[in-house]
Design an enzyme around this catalytic site. Structure first.
Site, PDB file in Angstrom:
ATOM      1  N   PRO A 204      29.330 -11.519   5.562  1.00 54.86           N
ATOM      2  CA  PRO A 204      28.467 -11.637   4.387  1.00 54.86           C
ATOM      3  C   PRO A 204      28.097 -13.097   4.071  1.00 54.86           C
ATOM      4  O   PRO A 204      26.977 -13.378   3.673  1.00 54.86           O
ATOM      5  CB  PRO A 204      29.324 -11.010   3.280  1.00 54.86           C
ATOM      6  CG  PRO A 204      30.176 -10.013   4.003  1.00 54.86           C
ATOM      7  CD  PRO A 204      30.466 -10.609   5.343  1.00 54.86           C
TER       8      PRO A 204
ATOM      9  N   SER B 174      23.417 -17.253  10.143  1.00 56.00           N
ATOM     10  CA  SER B 174      22.963 -18.318  11.051  1.00 56.00           C
ATOM     11  C   SER B 174      24.055 -19.357  11.252  1.00 56.00           C
ATOM     12  O   SER B 174      24.274 -19.835  12.370  1.00 56.00           O
ATOM     13  CB  SER B 174      21.736 -19.013  10.463  1.00 56.00           C
ATOM     14  OG  SER B 174      20.733 -18.090  10.177  1.00 56.00           O
TER      15      SER B 174
ATOM     16  N   ILE C 124      -7.015  -3.483  17.333  1.00 56.20           N
ATOM     17  CA  ILE C 124      -7.909  -2.882  18.335  1.00 56.20           C
ATOM     18  C   ILE C 124      -7.964  -1.366  18.165  1.00 56.20           C
ATOM     19  O   ILE C 124      -9.016  -0.748  18.266  1.00 56.20           O
ATOM     20  CB  ILE C 124      -7.432  -3.265  19.765  1.00 56.20           C
ATOM     21  CG1 ILE C 124      -7.683  -4.763  19.995  1.00 56.20           C
ATOM     22  CG2 ILE C 124      -8.122  -2.424  20.839  1.00 56.20           C
ATOM     23  CD1 ILE C 124      -7.082  -5.315  21.271  1.00 56.20           C
TER      24      ILE C 124
ATOM     25  N   GLY D 288      -7.310   0.282  15.393  1.00 53.36           N
ATOM     26  CA  GLY D 288      -7.933   0.633  14.116  1.00 53.36           C
ATOM     27  C   GLY D 288      -7.038   1.503  13.256  1.00 53.36           C
ATOM     28  O   GLY D 288      -5.815   1.513  13.436  1.00 53.36           O
TER      29      GLY D 288
ATOM     30  N   GLU E 236      20.435 -13.045  16.836  1.00 56.57           N
ATOM     31  CA  GLU E 236      20.654 -14.129  17.816  1.00 56.57           C
ATOM     32  C   GLU E 236      19.990 -15.439  17.423  1.00 56.57           C
ATOM     33  O   GLU E 236      19.602 -16.217  18.286  1.00 56.57           O
ATOM     34  CB  GLU E 236      20.143 -13.724  19.210  1.00 56.57           C
ATOM     35  CG  GLU E 236      20.541 -12.353  19.668  1.00 56.57           C
ATOM     36  CD  GLU E 236      21.979 -12.282  20.139  1.00 56.57           C
ATOM     37  OE1 GLU E 236      22.500 -13.318  20.545  1.00 56.57           O
ATOM     38  OE2 GLU E 236      22.561 -11.197  20.060  1.00 56.57           O
TER      39      GLU E 236
ATOM     40  N   THR F  68      17.452 -17.129  14.091  1.00 50.31           N
ATOM     41  CA  THR F  68      16.068 -17.032  13.615  1.00 50.31           C
ATOM     42  C   THR F  68      15.222 -18.181  14.197  1.00 50.31           C
ATOM     43  O   THR F  68      15.746 -19.091  14.836  1.00 50.31           O
ATOM     44  CB  THR F  68      16.047 -17.141  12.082  1.00 50.31           C
ATOM     45  OG1 THR F  68      16.606 -18.411  11.736  1.00 50.31           O
ATOM     46  CG2 THR F  68      16.844 -16.024  11.418  1.00 50.31           C
TER      47      THR F  68
HETATM   48  C1  LIG Z   1      19.500  -5.368  13.772  1.00 50.25           C
HETATM   49  C2  LIG Z   1      20.522  -6.459  13.765  1.00 50.25           C
HETATM   50  C3  LIG Z   1      21.573  -6.411  14.667  1.00 50.25           C
HETATM   51  C4  LIG Z   1      22.559  -7.408  14.644  1.00 50.25           C
HETATM   52  N1  LIG Z   1      23.619  -7.319  15.525  1.00 50.25           N
HETATM   53  C5  LIG Z   1      24.621  -8.234  15.426  1.00 50.25           C
HETATM   54  C6  LIG Z   1      25.820  -8.101  16.227  1.00 50.25           C
HETATM   55  O1  LIG Z   1      25.951  -7.184  17.053  1.00 50.25           O
HETATM   56  N2  LIG Z   1      26.816  -9.002  16.043  1.00 50.25           N
HETATM   57  C7  LIG Z   1      26.728 -10.027  15.143  1.00 50.25           C
HETATM   58  O2  LIG Z   1      27.657 -10.806  15.027  1.00 50.25           O
HETATM   59  N3  LIG Z   1      25.602 -10.191  14.371  1.00 50.25           N
HETATM   60  C8  LIG Z   1      24.576  -9.319  14.489  1.00 50.25           C
HETATM   61  N4  LIG Z   1      23.445  -9.453  13.684  1.00 50.25           N
HETATM   62  C9  LIG Z   1      23.393 -10.527  12.702  1.00 50.25           C
HETATM   63  C10 LIG Z   1      22.408 -11.609  13.030  1.00 50.25           C
HETATM   64  O3  LIG Z   1      22.875 -12.402  14.080  1.00 50.25           O
HETATM   65  C11 LIG Z   1      22.192 -12.402  11.707  1.00 50.25           C
HETATM   66  O4  LIG Z   1      21.451 -11.559  10.843  1.00 50.25           O
HETATM   67  C12 LIG Z   1      21.467 -13.690  11.957  1.00 50.25           C
HETATM   68  O5  LIG Z   1      22.353 -14.598  12.531  1.00 50.25           O
HETATM   69  C13 LIG Z   1      20.893 -14.295  10.662  1.00 50.25           C
HETATM   70  O6  LIG Z   1      21.875 -14.375   9.677  1.00 50.25           O
HETATM   71  P1  LIG Z   1      21.597 -13.905   8.162  1.00 50.25           P
HETATM   72  O7  LIG Z   1      20.960 -12.563   8.261  1.00 50.25           O
HETATM   73  O8  LIG Z   1      22.860 -14.025   7.383  1.00 50.25           O
HETATM   74  O9  LIG Z   1      20.515 -14.906   7.607  1.00 50.25           O
HETATM   75  P2  LIG Z   1      20.764 -16.366   6.986  1.00 50.25           P
HETATM   76  O10 LIG Z   1      21.630 -17.165   7.909  1.00 50.25           O
HETATM   77  O11 LIG Z   1      21.223 -16.222   5.594  1.00 50.25           O
HETATM   78  O12 LIG Z   1      19.298 -16.968   7.012  1.00 50.25           O
HETATM   79  C14 LIG Z   1      18.345 -16.698   5.997  1.00 50.25           C
HETATM   80  C15 LIG Z   1      17.150 -17.635   6.217  1.00 50.25           C
HETATM   81  O13 LIG Z   1      17.569 -19.022   6.163  1.00 50.25           O
HETATM   82  C16 LIG Z   1      17.149 -19.701   7.336  1.00 50.25           C
HETATM   83  N5  LIG Z   1      18.131 -20.725   7.720  1.00 50.25           N
HETATM   84  C17 LIG Z   1      19.464 -20.557   7.848  1.00 50.25           C
HETATM   85  N6  LIG Z   1      20.049 -21.711   8.237  1.00 50.25           N
HETATM   86  C18 LIG Z   1      19.066 -22.636   8.383  1.00 50.25           C
HETATM   87  C19 LIG Z   1      19.028 -24.019   8.762  1.00 50.25           C
HETATM   88  N7  LIG Z   1      20.137 -24.700   9.098  1.00 50.25           N
HETATM   89  N8  LIG Z   1      17.823 -24.647   8.770  1.00 50.25           N
HETATM   90  C20 LIG Z   1      16.685 -23.975   8.440  1.00 50.25           C
HETATM   91  N9  LIG Z   1      16.663 -22.673   8.054  1.00 50.25           N
HETATM   92  C21 LIG Z   1      17.826 -22.008   8.029  1.00 50.25           C
HETATM   93  C22 LIG Z   1      17.045 -18.616   8.398  1.00 50.25           C
HETATM   94  O14 LIG Z   1      16.162 -18.982   9.433  1.00 50.25           O
HETATM   95  C23 LIG Z   1      16.509 -17.435   7.596  1.00 50.25           C
HETATM   96  O15 LIG Z   1      15.117 -17.548   7.487  1.00 50.25           O
HETATM   97  C24 LIG Z   1      22.455  -8.483  13.716  1.00 50.25           C
HETATM   98  C25 LIG Z   1      21.384  -8.525  12.821  1.00 50.25           C
HETATM   99  C26 LIG Z   1      20.409  -7.541  12.824  1.00 50.25           C
HETATM  100  C27 LIG Z   1      19.284  -7.612  11.850  1.00 50.25           C
END
Ligand SMILES: Cc1cc2nc3c(=O)[nH]c(=O)nc-3n(C[C@H](O)[C@H](O)[C@H](O)COP(=O)(O)OP(=O)(O)OC[C@H]3O[C@@H](n4cnc5c(N)ncnc54)[C@H](O)[C@@H]3O)c2cc1C
Length: 396
Positions: free
Chosen positions: A137, A141, A349, A351, A375, A377
């Protein structure tokens, strides 16, 4: 595709057949019900029996009859991954096998551990899954912020914490869980453990209802005093000296990021082909409207071909044992917006028929958007690229 070797082309053809018969219909059904296919779906049993092919589709190495790993052929594997995502990325990610848990084993485990945890996949009587949990939670990233605690107690480790967005965890035999021995150490405190699904204290909290890619489950779970044997610490204690633990996690992403891109190219091709069929069947046989649509389809093909070359470059370097962090991030940075634009152009394309939810394109649009998040963003890939090129500071 004609430039790839004969065996690769045959295998792509096999995946194409499975995709047409099973994966596309299963993906559309999951999208409609918002639930992934059940674990006893006949296709999963078929996949378990065909172990070799499926493990390649999800990016794993080939195994012989005795379960021993043969040469890792990532270029072929990723082309098969692209083809499977063409039919349905969600279902492709739900296929039995170690999944991204396998990539973590490859980057972090000892040969003995790899053998031990991959053995379950040689049981072809039913489907088996693996998974990998890093995200929490408070740590998406910025994986350095994980809070799941690992405490050594005799010859066991005791794990406490919560993980979220973990692909396939509820159906997995084991999950590679990243935890910390001391959160104040940041990345240097990270350790990876294989936690068997039957471990007391390992409880599934919920399976998310996602906007797209609904063919595979995304799970939250909790670990409460979950005890794992010392030999389940991946790589052993020595591996974690001098920040190798964190490097193991990052090395995992350096192979899973290009696989995401391969999936994106497959989805972009699906959108392209859908629109091309509509142009062929519904557009006037000549004239400006048709010409312009074909030009736009040509732009889609150029973008997808560039993305394909980028992921192939990244996996080629990984296969050669060379650093590919920069190339993996280049590809993951480039592909998602290009693929999203490809699907949006295909929708233009086609529509109004394209936005109806009885057609595949609006589903693809939702499926593709999710590609950008997992993996790392766009923003995070930019940070990785800047670090590689400019020695960007670590605390940004
Ligand atoms: C369908 C799905 C499957 C997944 N499967 C797995 C899995 O099997 N195992 C696992 O461990 N995880 C998994 N994930 C998690 C995924 O890796 C995370 O959602 C991802 O790392 C982004 O983390 P967050 O959602 O907490 O976003 P946040 O880290 O909170 O990011 C929110 C926003 O802030 C931006 N941001 C964050 N840090 C920075 C920075 N330093 N500089 C600029 N911008 C920044 C991000 O780009 C984003 O726009 C999965 C996610 C999804 C949606």
């Amino acid at each position: 595709m004609t430039r790839f070797d004969q065996r690769t082309r045959e295998m792509i053809e096999e995946v194409r057949e499975l995709g047409r018969t099973y994966m596309r219909p299963m993906g559309l059904e999951s999208d409609r019900t918002a639930d992934p296919p059940p674990v006893d779906h006949p296709f999963y049993l078929l996949c378990a029996r065909q172990g070799g092919l499926v493990s390649r589709v999800i990016g794993e190495g080939e195994r012989n009859e005795g379960g021993e790993a043969l040469a890792w052929r990532p270029v072929r594997n990723f082309l098969l991954g692209e083809e499977s995502a063409y039919w349905d990325r969600g279902v492709a990610l739900s296929l039995p096998g170690p999944g991204i848990g396998g990539a973590a084993l490859r980057s972090t485990a000892t040969p003995e551990q790899r053998q031990r945890f991959l053995e379950v996949f040689t049981d072809h009587s039913r489907a088996h899954w693996g998974a990998m949990a890093m995200t929490e939670p408070g740590a998406g990233s910025d994986v350095a912020r994980i809070q799941t605690r690992a405490r050594k107690d005799g010859d066991e480790w005791v794990l406490n914490g919560q993980k979220m967005f973990c692909s396939n965890a509820a159906r997995a035999d084991w999950v590679v869980v990243w935890a910390t021995v001391d959160a104040s150490l940041g990345r240097e405190g990270h350790r990876a453990f294989v936690v068997e699904r039957s471990t007391p204290g390992f409880e599934i909290l919920k399976i998310e209802h996602k906007m797209g890619s609904r063919g595979y489950e995304t799970t939250s779970f909790v670990l409460e005093d979950a005890r794992v044997p010392a030999e389940n610490l991946l790589g052993g204690e020595a591996f974690y000296e001098s920040r190798r633990g964190f490097k193991g996690a990052m090395a995992t992403f350096n192979t899973t990021r290009p696989l995401h891109v391969a999936h994106g190219v497959g989805m972009g091709r699906a959108a392209h082909d859908f629109a091309l069929d509509v142009v062929r069947s519904d557009y006037p046989s000549q004239g400006r409207r048709r010409r312009r649509a074909l030009e736009r389809l040509g732009e889609i093909r150029r973008g997808l071909q560039t993305a394909r070359l980028m992921y192939l470059h990244a996996v080629y370097l990984a296969k050669a044992g060379q650093s590919n962090a920069l190339e993996a991030s280049y590809a993951k940075l480039y592909a998602p917006p290009v693929v999203l634009r490809a699907v949006a152009t295909a929708l233009d394309i086609v529509g109004e028929a394209g936005v109806r939810n009885d057609r595949m394109l609006e589903k693809l649009y939702r499926d593709v958007k999710i590609l950008d998040i997992g993996e790392g963003t766009q923003q995070v890939q930019r940070v990785v690229v800047a670090r590689q090129l400019l020695d960007f500071p670590r605390d940004v």
